[in-house]
Design an enzyme around this catalytic site. Structure first.
Site, PDB file in Angstrom:
ATOM      1  N   GLU A  34     -13.180   1.293   3.249  1.00 30.10           N
ATOM      2  CA  GLU A  34     -12.764   0.696   1.977  1.00 30.10           C
ATOM      3  C   GLU A  34     -11.759  -0.416   2.196  1.00 30.10           C
ATOM      4  O   GLU A  34     -11.794  -1.441   1.517  1.00 30.10           O
ATOM      5  CB  GLU A  34     -12.166   1.771   1.060  1.00 30.10           C
ATOM      6  CG  GLU A  34     -11.851   1.288  -0.349  1.00 30.10           C
ATOM      7  CD  GLU A  34     -10.435   0.755  -0.532  1.00 30.10           C
ATOM      8  OE1 GLU A  34     -10.123   0.240  -1.618  1.00 30.10           O
ATOM      9  OE2 GLU A  34      -9.628   0.844   0.422  1.00 30.10           O
ATOM     10  N   GLU A  35     -10.850  -0.214   3.153  1.00 29.66           N
ATOM     11  CA  GLU A  35      -9.715  -1.123   3.273  1.00 29.66           C
ATOM     12  C   GLU A  35     -10.114  -2.533   3.689  1.00 29.66           C
ATOM     13  O   GLU A  35      -9.551  -3.505   3.187  1.00 29.66           O
ATOM     14  CB  GLU A  35      -8.692  -0.565   4.272  1.00 29.66           C
ATOM     15  CG  GLU A  35      -7.983   0.708   3.809  1.00 29.66           C
ATOM     16  CD  GLU A  35      -7.056   0.486   2.624  1.00 29.66           C
ATOM     17  OE1 GLU A  35      -7.033  -0.621   2.055  1.00 29.66           O
ATOM     18  OE2 GLU A  35      -6.350   1.449   2.257  1.00 29.66           O
ATOM     19  N   HIS A  49       0.087   0.148   2.259  1.00 27.47           N
ATOM     20  CA  HIS A  49      -0.297  -0.708   3.388  1.00 27.47           C
ATOM     21  C   HIS A  49       0.875  -1.008   4.321  1.00 27.47           C
ATOM     22  O   HIS A  49       0.923  -2.074   4.931  1.00 27.47           O
ATOM     23  CB  HIS A  49      -0.893  -2.029   2.887  1.00 27.47           C
ATOM     24  CG  HIS A  49      -2.197  -1.882   2.185  1.00 27.47           C
ATOM     25  ND1 HIS A  49      -2.904  -2.961   1.671  1.00 27.47           N
ATOM     26  CD2 HIS A  49      -2.951  -0.788   1.883  1.00 27.47           C
ATOM     27  CE1 HIS A  49      -4.015  -2.544   1.102  1.00 27.47           C
ATOM     28  NE2 HIS A  49      -4.072  -1.219   1.215  1.00 27.47           N
ATOM     29  N   HIS A  76     -11.488   7.301  -0.089  1.00 26.43           N
ATOM     30  CA  HIS A  76     -11.834   6.674   1.189  1.00 26.43           C
ATOM     31  C   HIS A  76     -11.053   7.298   2.336  1.00 26.43           C
ATOM     32  O   HIS A  76      -9.849   7.503   2.261  1.00 26.43           O
ATOM     33  CB  HIS A  76     -11.685   5.154   1.142  1.00 26.43           C
ATOM     34  CG  HIS A  76     -10.305   4.611   0.952  1.00 26.43           C
ATOM     35  ND1 HIS A  76      -9.448   4.384   2.006  1.00 26.43           N
ATOM     36  CD2 HIS A  76      -9.635   4.210  -0.158  1.00 26.43           C
ATOM     37  CE1 HIS A  76      -8.314   3.863   1.553  1.00 26.43           C
ATOM     38  NE2 HIS A  76      -8.397   3.754   0.235  1.00 26.43           N
ATOM     39  N   ASP A 123      -2.447   6.325   0.536  1.00 25.70           N
ATOM     40  CA  ASP A 123      -3.630   5.449   0.511  1.00 25.70           C
ATOM     41  C   ASP A 123      -4.485   5.680   1.754  1.00 25.70           C
ATOM     42  O   ASP A 123      -4.277   5.003   2.761  1.00 25.70           O
ATOM     43  CB  ASP A 123      -3.176   3.993   0.425  1.00 25.70           C
ATOM     44  CG  ASP A 123      -4.308   3.025   0.253  1.00 25.70           C
ATOM     45  OD1 ASP A 123      -5.392   3.446  -0.167  1.00 25.70           O
ATOM     46  OD2 ASP A 123      -4.116   1.832   0.548  1.00 25.70           O
TER      47      ASP A 123
END
Length: 482
Positions: A325-326, A424, A279, A291
């Protein structure tokens, strides 16, 4: 750019014992020469890390609908074009959530002075009133405990505490973040705090997605640092604790975005597709290096390296850099809908979304015989410690909409034991990614992808999912929840 990585003598030794193939026109399976070109180039050229630096340092955070995400889409398209890989954009409507200013503090009492709180609003949260929200805190350890407390929750800020200490705990604690606000609101709470889902902390809060249940009051929700969750726990042991929260977050109308799709057409069976996914979006904090910038550059580099092969593999290798995606999974769903008519020809899907760490091996979600098809061709990865089929199932959030079509899943598992140290958070930056680990993981993805595209047979399809709404298998150790 880091110095290139030498191709180890151990790897060369293993490559010379890999199954040899006839001349290219009579190829029946992955060849020694291809293993040398894919694995060797991934290890020695250092392109993945350099490209990750462009994405993280050059563009930065990429939350869905933001200017950063728009820039990332164009960067990815230009990069594929520069690599000579066919690329196009597929439209996706994505949510537009804006964080705004945020702060919190423990108000002073007769027992203690005031304390600032290190916190971050959860993605999708509503804001507080402009002057803030002030209320007593009540601590719980589970969703079920909220209901058990009954009237005691009314008018309070619910603190969901937990004991996450290793990566495997993420799945156990994720529901507190995603569902906690609505569970608390049903009991009359006016706000929600959750201890950050983290395996390490230097008073760094970790954000993440949450969602509101339809018909339930929407209350502000934020994650507090591990240290501040512990502070609240200690203070609550001595009596009532009151906090003040100020969150300026808000949700704006949906905006246009894109999945970035690129592919290397197959030479014999171009309609059969091996899908590689990652992503492109990230949270609005940090720069999304692990991420999922690492996953993005791994699959992009795989396309570049496979695109240079002559002849091309039997089947088409398609890369999808998914949007959103998140905080919505809109990109994964849009791809499944747009390509519904060809999912029967998707012979494998592989998603990389667990960080740019050292590869450990391969996991599958396929029918009987899948390991026997893939396993013999993993020998070139033994020098990297990734040459075996591991227990567990492959999966991923963005490819989960492919489950009803019974698409086989394959995963390159990486050592994500420290992934949730930075996940995150503001700390998910390029310096946390080891160039050598990233190169090795890229080599493993490139080789596994080529194997899936070149071996004569295809993975047997897994059983059909149950009639009820299917859930994505966890992409170890990351839950299918973003």
């Amino acid at each position: 750019m880091p110095s290139v990585l030498p191709l180890s003598a151990a790897l060369l030794s293993l490559l010379t014992t890999a199954p040899r193939a006839p001349a290219p026109e009579a190829v029946t399976g992955p060849s020694l020469q291809v293993a040398e070109r894919l694995i060797g180039a991934a290890l020695t050229e250092g392109r993945a890390y350099a490209r990750l630096a462009e994405l993280t340092d050059g563009i930065g955070p990429r939350l869905a609908g933001s200017e950063g995400e728009k820039a990332a889409v164009q960067w990815a398209k230009r990069s594929f074009e520069a690599d000579g890989v066919k690329v196009w954009l597929e439209p996706v409507k994505v949510p537009r959530w804006v964080r705004g200013e945020e702060s919190g503090r423990v108000l002073a009492s007769e027992r203690y002075r005031a304390h600032p709180l290190a916190l971050m609003a959860l993605g999708g949260s509503v804001g507080t009133p402009a002057k803030g929200l002030t209320a007593e805190v009540i601590e719980v350890r589970s969703l079920e405990e909220v209901a058990a407390l009954g009237e005691k929750v009314k008018g309070k800020v619910v603190l969901f505490n937990h004991s996450m200490s290793v990566a495997a705990d993420y799945g156990k604690a994720a529901a507190l973040r995603t569902r906690g606000a609505s569970v608390a609101a049903k009991a009359g709470a006016v706000g929600m705090l959750v201890r950050s889902l983290a395996t390490a902390s230097l008073r760094s809060p970790h954000t993440g997605a949450m969602r509101y249940e339809e018909g339930v009051p929407q209350i502000p929700a934020a994650a507090v640092s591990v240290e501040d969750a512990e502070l609240l726990h200690r203070l609550l042991a001595g009596g009532p604790v009151k906090v003040e929260l100020k969150l300026g977050c808000r949700t704006l109308p949906d905006v246009d975005s894109f999945n970035v799709v690129a592919e290397v057409p197959g030479r014999e069976k171009p309609r059969e597709v091996v899908l590689l996914g990652a992503h492109l979006d990230s949270w609005d904090v940090g720069t999304g290096a692990h991420d999922d910038g690492a996953g993005v550059v791994m699959v992009m580099e795989t396309a570049r390296l496979i695109g240079k092969l002559n002849p091309a593999p039997r089947r088409t290798v398609r890369v999808v850099l998914f949007a959103n995606e998140e905080n919505g999974l809109r990109g994964g769903r849009a791809y499944a809908e747009a390509h519904a008519g060809e999912l029967g020809n998707h012979v494998a899907a592989l998603e990389m979304d667990a960080g740019g760490y050292k590869p450990l091996g391969v996991v599958l979600r396929a029918g009987p015989g899948g390991a026997e098809l893939v396993g013999p061709w993993l020998k070139p990865l033994e020098a990297l410690g990734a040459g075996s089929i591991l227990p567990g199932e492959a999966g991923g959030a963005d490819i989960s909409p492919l489950i009803p079509a019974r698409v086989p899943f394959v995963g390159v598992r990486v050592d994500s034991s420290r992934y949730f140290d930075v996940h995150h958070s503001e700390a998910d930056t390029l310096d946390k990614v080891d160039p050598k680990d990233l190169a090795q993981a890229t080599a493993a993805v490139a080789w596994v992808s080529y194997v899936l595209a070149e071996v004569p047979g295809v993975l047997p399809r897994p059983e059909a999912p149950p009639a009820e709404a299917p859930k994505a298998p966890a992409a170890a150790p990351k839950s299918s929840a973003p």
